[in-house]
Design an enzyme around this catalytic site. Structure first.
Site, mmCIF file in Angstrom:
data_model
loop_
_atom_site.group_PDB
_atom_site.id
_atom_site.type_symbol
_atom_site.label_atom_id
_atom_site.label_comp_id
_atom_site.label_asym_id
_atom_site.label_seq_id
_atom_site.Cartn_x
_atom_site.Cartn_y
_atom_site.Cartn_z
ATOM 1 N N GLY A 50 38.614 45.274 26.661
ATOM 2 C CA GLY A 50 39.494 44.285 26.724
ATOM 3 C C GLY A 50 39.208 43.060 25.868
ATOM 4 O O GLY A 50 39.978 42.237 25.672
ATOM 5 N N GLU A 104 34.729 37.776 28.274
ATOM 6 C CA GLU A 104 35.549 38.904 29.035
ATOM 7 C C GLU A 104 36.744 38.420 28.901
ATOM 8 O O GLU A 104 37.461 37.397 28.359
ATOM 9 C CB GLU A 104 35.225 38.662 30.702
ATOM 10 N N ASP A 105 37.708 39.659 29.257
ATOM 11 C CA ASP A 105 39.212 39.391 28.769
ATOM 12 C C ASP A 105 39.663 38.719 29.900
ATOM 13 O O ASP A 105 40.345 37.773 29.953
ATOM 14 C CB ASP A 105 39.773 40.567 28.571
ATOM 15 N N ASP A 108 39.208 38.741 37.734
ATOM 16 C CA ASP A 108 40.282 38.852 38.498
ATOM 17 C C ASP A 108 39.283 38.630 40.021
ATOM 18 O O ASP A 108 39.432 37.529 40.330
ATOM 19 C CB ASP A 108 40.786 40.122 38.616
ATOM 20 N N GLY A 110 36.281 39.352 40.210
ATOM 21 C CA GLY A 110 34.923 38.798 40.042
ATOM 22 C C GLY A 110 33.960 40.083 40.347
ATOM 23 O O GLY A 110 32.621 39.952 39.930
ATOM 24 N N LYS A 136 41.829 34.522 37.373
ATOM 25 C CA LYS A 136 42.692 34.455 38.539
ATOM 26 C C LYS A 136 42.190 33.849 39.523
ATOM 27 O O LYS A 136 41.462 34.431 40.305
ATOM 28 C CB LYS A 136 43.150 36.058 38.938
ATOM 29 N N ASP A 164 45.268 45.701 28.812
ATOM 30 C CA ASP A 164 46.051 46.982 28.773
ATOM 31 C C ASP A 164 46.506 47.165 30.269
ATOM 32 O O ASP A 164 46.092 46.795 31.304
ATOM 33 C CB ASP A 164 44.878 48.095 28.392
ATOM 34 N N ARG A 170 47.254 46.819 24.357
ATOM 35 C CA ARG A 170 46.140 46.034 23.942
ATOM 36 C C ARG A 170 46.414 45.502 22.412
ATOM 37 O O ARG A 170 45.790 44.441 22.075
ATOM 38 C CB ARG A 170 44.802 47.031 23.654
HETATM 39 P P1 IMP Z 1 37.595 42.281 38.577
HETATM 40 O O1 IMP Z 1 36.344 43.120 38.625
HETATM 41 O O2 IMP Z 1 38.550 42.309 39.908
HETATM 42 O O3 IMP Z 1 37.525 40.828 38.221
HETATM 43 O O4 IMP Z 1 38.643 42.930 37.710
HETATM 44 C C1 IMP Z 1 38.254 42.653 36.224
HETATM 45 C C2 IMP Z 1 38.979 44.044 35.455
HETATM 46 O O5 IMP Z 1 40.239 44.298 36.165
HETATM 47 C C3 IMP Z 1 39.289 43.272 34.054
HETATM 48 O O6 IMP Z 1 38.277 43.476 33.167
HETATM 49 C C4 IMP Z 1 40.456 44.398 33.591
HETATM 50 O O7 IMP Z 1 40.085 45.293 33.182
HETATM 51 C C5 IMP Z 1 41.242 44.455 35.132
HETATM 52 N N1 IMP Z 1 42.396 43.543 35.182
HETATM 53 C C6 IMP Z 1 42.575 42.498 36.151
HETATM 54 N N2 IMP Z 1 43.534 41.872 36.067
HETATM 55 C C7 IMP Z 1 44.330 42.410 35.214
HETATM 56 C C8 IMP Z 1 45.684 42.025 34.387
HETATM 57 O O8 IMP Z 1 46.316 41.280 34.951
HETATM 58 N N3 IMP Z 1 45.927 42.893 33.328
HETATM 59 C C9 IMP Z 1 45.069 43.674 32.895
HETATM 60 N N4 IMP Z 1 43.731 44.148 33.462
HETATM 61 C C10 IMP Z 1 43.583 43.692 34.522
HETATM 62 MG MG MG Z 2 37.713 43.959 31.161
#
Ligand code: IMP
Ligand code: MG
Length: 180
Positions: A50, A104-105, A108, A110, A136, A164, A170
């Site tokens: 990402g 990081e992209d 969310d 974490g 977020k 994505d 992407r």
């Molecule tokens: P976390 O581990 O919950 O912080 O999620 C992180 C990963 O979830 C990111 O690296 C993305 O791959 C995916 N992700 C979370 N939110 C989104 C979104 O709104 N669009 C696309 N990918 C997301």
């Molecule tokens: Mg990611």
């Protein structure tokens, strides 16, 4: 009717145009330039897939000498017991004593960034900071400090600029949000 695009089964509309993303990337790059200008050759570590587009634009705005690498959390092959055992691949540089900036992209909940930081900490860097394009805040439930957040959004699902929806989207230069 508002212009929408279709990825798999869902429709998306533009939420953040490319020009606005560029401004946010410039603002975060300016902060990093200031914070790291006197540090010994920092290392940017992008998390694939990402972050590739964000990293590309961010690094062009960095004014100090730096190195760049990409990593991926891949499913660990060897123990067939669980699918969610992940290991870090792609890191060729020694991290010992280095100032590391993880790129990081999106952060969310974490869970992913916490895992990444814990894995990199074991390689004994001098410091680790996290730089994410999107954050977020309503969803985040970890303690890892996120020093550099280019943009904050709600809990909506977004795609584009590297992010994505099931591998599609992407390539889009704007950020799109799901409409249905
Ligand atoms: P976390 O581990 O919950 O912080 O999620 C992180 C990963 O979830 C990111 O690296 C993305 O791959 C995916 N992700 C979370 N939110 C989104 C979104 O709104 N669009 C696309 N990918 C997301
Ligand atoms: Mg990611």
């Amino acid at each position: 009717m508002e212009h929408t695009i279709k990825l798999h089964d869902r429709h998306f509309r533009v939420m953040i145009p490319a020009a606005e993303i560029d401004k946010a990337v410039a603002a975060v790059a300016a902060r990093i330039n200031e914070d790291y200008k006197d540090k010994e050759t920092p290392l940017f570590v992008g998390v694939l897939n990402g972050s590739f587009m964000f990293m590309s634009d961010l690094i062009k705005k960095i004014e100090f000498n730096s190195e760049l690498s990409f990593v991926k959390l891949a499913s660990y092959e060897g123990t067939a017991t669980t699918g969610d055992v992940k290991c870090l691949i792609g890191l060729n540089n020694s991290l010992e004593g280095r100032h590391v900036i993880i790129v990081e992209d999106i952060v969310d909940t974490g869970v992913s960034i916490e895992r990444m930081v814990r894995d990199l900490e074991r390689l004994r860097p001098a410091s680790i900071a996290v730089c994410t394009l999107f954050f977020k805040p309503n969803s985040y439930r970890k303690q890892i400090p996120i020093e550099y957040k280019a943009l904050e959004i709600g809990n909506e699902f977004i795609v584009g600029y590297g992010l994505d929806y099931d591998q599609l989207g992407r390539n889009l230069k704007d950020i799109y949000v799901v409409t249905d």
